[in-house]
Design a protein around this motif. Sequence first.
Motif, PDB file in Angstrom:
ATOM      1  N   GLU A 123    -103.572  55.262 -14.605  1.00  0.00           N
ATOM      2  CA  GLU A 123    -103.161  55.491 -15.984  1.00  0.00           C
ATOM      3  C   GLU A 123    -101.653  55.648 -16.082  1.00  0.00           C
ATOM      4  O   GLU A 123    -101.022  55.121 -17.005  1.00  0.00           O
ATOM      5  N   ARG A 124    -101.066  56.356 -15.132  1.00  0.00           N
ATOM      6  CA  ARG A 124     -99.627  56.598 -15.180  1.00  0.00           C
ATOM      7  C   ARG A 124     -98.834  55.301 -15.039  1.00  0.00           C
ATOM      8  O   ARG A 124     -97.762  55.149 -15.631  1.00  0.00           O
ATOM      9  N   ALA A 125     -99.352  54.346 -14.282  1.00  0.00           N
ATOM     10  CA  ALA A 125     -98.679  53.061 -14.148  1.00  0.00           C
ATOM     11  C   ALA A 125     -98.647  52.320 -15.487  1.00  0.00           C
ATOM     12  O   ALA A 125     -97.611  51.762 -15.888  1.00  0.00           O
ATOM     13  N   ALA A 126     -99.774  52.304 -16.195  1.00  0.00           N
ATOM     14  CA  ALA A 126     -99.825  51.653 -17.510  1.00  0.00           C
ATOM     15  C   ALA A 126     -98.949  52.391 -18.515  1.00  0.00           C
ATOM     16  O   ALA A 126     -98.275  51.771 -19.355  1.00  0.00           O
ATOM     17  N   GLN A 127     -98.960  53.716 -18.433  1.00  0.00           N
ATOM     18  CA  GLN A 127     -98.131  54.510 -19.340  1.00  0.00           C
ATOM     19  C   GLN A 127     -96.648  54.267 -19.107  1.00  0.00           C
ATOM     20  O   GLN A 127     -95.849  54.237 -20.048  1.00  0.00           O
ATOM     21  N   SER A 128     -96.244  54.071 -17.860  1.00  0.00           N
ATOM     22  CA  SER A 128     -94.848  53.784 -17.549  1.00  0.00           C
ATOM     23  C   SER A 128     -94.404  52.474 -18.189  1.00  0.00           C
ATOM     24  O   SER A 128     -93.279  52.363 -18.702  1.00  0.00           O
ATOM     25  N   ALA A 129     -95.291  51.474 -18.198  1.00  0.00           N
ATOM     26  CA  ALA A 129     -94.963  50.197 -18.831  1.00  0.00           C
ATOM     27  C   ALA A 129     -94.769  50.366 -20.336  1.00  0.00           C
ATOM     28  O   ALA A 129     -93.874  49.751 -20.935  1.00  0.00           O
ATOM     29  N   ARG A 155     -91.031  61.675 -14.859  1.00  0.00           N
ATOM     30  CA  ARG A 155     -92.043  60.833 -14.231  1.00  0.00           C
ATOM     31  C   ARG A 155     -93.059  60.281 -15.224  1.00  0.00           C
ATOM     32  O   ARG A 155     -93.646  59.226 -14.979  1.00  0.00           O
ATOM     33  N   CYS A 156     -93.309  60.989 -16.315  1.00  0.00           N
ATOM     34  CA  CYS A 156     -94.431  60.635 -17.194  1.00  0.00           C
ATOM     35  C   CYS A 156     -94.062  60.478 -18.660  1.00  0.00           C
ATOM     36  O   CYS A 156     -94.879  59.987 -19.430  1.00  0.00           O
ATOM     37  N   ASP A 157     -92.896  60.934 -19.078  1.00  0.00           N
ATOM     38  CA  ASP A 157     -92.531  60.759 -20.475  1.00  0.00           C
ATOM     39  C   ASP A 157     -91.109  60.238 -20.570  1.00  0.00           C
ATOM     40  O   ASP A 157     -90.421  60.031 -19.568  1.00  0.00           O
ATOM     41  N   LEU A 158     -90.680  59.986 -21.795  1.00  0.00           N
ATOM     42  CA  LEU A 158     -89.342  59.480 -22.084  1.00  0.00           C
ATOM     43  C   LEU A 158     -88.749  60.380 -23.152  1.00  0.00           C
ATOM     44  O   LEU A 158     -89.403  60.667 -24.158  1.00  0.00           O
ATOM     45  N   ALA A 159     -87.528  60.848 -22.929  1.00  0.00           N
ATOM     46  CA  ALA A 159     -86.900  61.760 -23.892  1.00  0.00           C
ATOM     47  C   ALA A 159     -85.559  61.194 -24.332  1.00  0.00           C
ATOM     48  O   ALA A 159     -84.804  60.622 -23.541  1.00  0.00           O
ATOM     49  N   ALA A 194     -86.156  64.349 -28.460  1.00  0.00           N
ATOM     50  CA  ALA A 194     -87.337  63.731 -29.072  1.00  0.00           C
ATOM     51  C   ALA A 194     -88.073  63.016 -27.952  1.00  0.00           C
ATOM     52  O   ALA A 194     -87.490  62.194 -27.237  1.00  0.00           O
ATOM     53  N   HIS A 195     -89.341  63.337 -27.783  1.00  0.00           N
ATOM     54  CA  HIS A 195     -90.126  62.836 -26.652  1.00  0.00           C
ATOM     55  C   HIS A 195     -91.073  61.720 -27.068  1.00  0.00           C
ATOM     56  O   HIS A 195     -91.648  61.754 -28.160  1.00  0.00           O
ATOM     57  N   ALA A 196     -91.245  60.774 -26.161  1.00  0.00           N
ATOM     58  CA  ALA A 196     -92.312  59.782 -26.269  1.00  0.00           C
ATOM     59  C   ALA A 196     -93.319  60.104 -25.181  1.00  0.00           C
ATOM     60  O   ALA A 196     -92.997  60.048 -23.993  1.00  0.00           O
ATOM     61  N   ALA A 197     -94.533  60.464 -25.574  1.00  0.00           N
ATOM     62  CA  ALA A 197     -95.591  60.822 -24.622  1.00  0.00           C
ATOM     63  C   ALA A 197     -96.655  59.727 -24.646  1.00  0.00           C
ATOM     64  O   ALA A 197     -97.332  59.552 -25.662  1.00  0.00           O
ATOM     65  N   PRO A 198     -96.829  58.990 -23.561  1.00  0.00           N
ATOM     66  CA  PRO A 198     -97.789  57.878 -23.557  1.00  0.00           C
ATOM     67  C   PRO A 198     -99.224  58.304 -23.290  1.00  0.00           C
ATOM     68  O   PRO A 198    -100.112  57.453 -23.247  1.00  0.00           O
ATOM     69  N   GLY A 199     -99.459  59.595 -23.086  1.00  0.00           N
ATOM     70  CA  GLY A 199    -100.808  60.087 -22.818  1.00  0.00           C
ATOM     71  C   GLY A 199    -101.202  61.179 -23.795  1.00  0.00           C
ATOM     72  O   GLY A 199    -100.403  61.593 -24.642  1.00  0.00           O
ATOM     73  N   PRO A 200    -102.421  61.714 -23.674  1.00  0.00           N
ATOM     74  CA  PRO A 200    -102.955  62.662 -24.659  1.00  0.00           C
ATOM     75  C   PRO A 200    -102.562  64.104 -24.417  1.00  0.00           C
ATOM     76  O   PRO A 200    -103.142  65.009 -25.000  1.00  0.00           O
ATOM     77  N   TRP A 201    -101.600  64.356 -23.550  1.00  0.00           N
ATOM     78  CA  TRP A 201    -101.245  65.734 -23.248  1.00  0.00           C
ATOM     79  C   TRP A 201    -100.317  66.331 -24.301  1.00  0.00           C
ATOM     80  O   TRP A 201     -99.639  65.633 -25.055  1.00  0.00           O
TER      81      TRP A 201
END
Length: 286
Positions: A123-129, A155-159, A194-201
């Motif tokens: 999942e983290r690989a797809a989220q990184s894309a 590692r998991c989000d973009l700010a 401002a964060h971009a979170a690609p997962g449901p956390w």
Amino acid sequence: RYSLRFNHGTPPCTAPQVQRVWYQDPSMQSLHTLRPERLRGLVFDIDDTVTRNGVLQASAYSAMHRLADAGITLVAVTGRPLGWADLIARLWPVRIAIGENGAGWAWVEDEQFHEGYFAEPEERAAQSALLDRIRAEVSEKMPEVLVSSDDRARRCDLAFDIGEFESLPRPSIDRLVALIEAHGAASSVSTVHAHAAPGPWNKANGVRRALREVLAVDLDAERERWVFVGDSGNDAAAFDYFPNSVGVANVRAHLDRLPTPPRFVTEAERGDGFAELAAHLLGGRG
């Protein structure tokens, strides 16, 4: 969300006295009415909750040690990178350090360092894309918006920097959030990023997952025994989830970004507000 009042009629050549008057939310109560039963733990945000101008305040750090020495479980949860959480778990008196608004966590057990993630590796690989696509579009359509200075430790989000070293006006922040969400990612806004979170956390379910995996704590079953303290928009999920939710006084500047305000509020701001909360909790322990 405050106004400035001037006391006029001052003597000649004397500057008028300025009084900061915060707008009150009637649903928020004085900290003195907080009475958590059989307190087990304190969950806290970092930026502008225990820091001032990006620096950890001595009053807050001292309060953490007093709380830990009293047997209260401390959990730090921040929008800052998981690379920072690694360091916090090692050096601060916390049981768990959760980074990137719940995307992952770090802890030390029997002198061994451990880490966990909300999402599985695939999942983290797809989220990184997905984050790469968001990064590219923001760069193209909003070139004035810069990624956070701590980006290399994420590692998991973009700010994106909206208030740490750059000051982004509110309409630009809203446009940025809309762009992030148009890609199907979630977004949250703190005082600095401002964060971009690609997962449901988020901070609430990240804390729930981390406590279950690390300490075998069913947080849903004992929420009344935990307190959360924060200050801004990316604390919204935690303010809503924890019945004993506390805002340090500067939270009042961000009430328009909070669908659920904290239930209690301190008199002092930032790290001094955290220390005020700690003194209250420790004073109420029997």
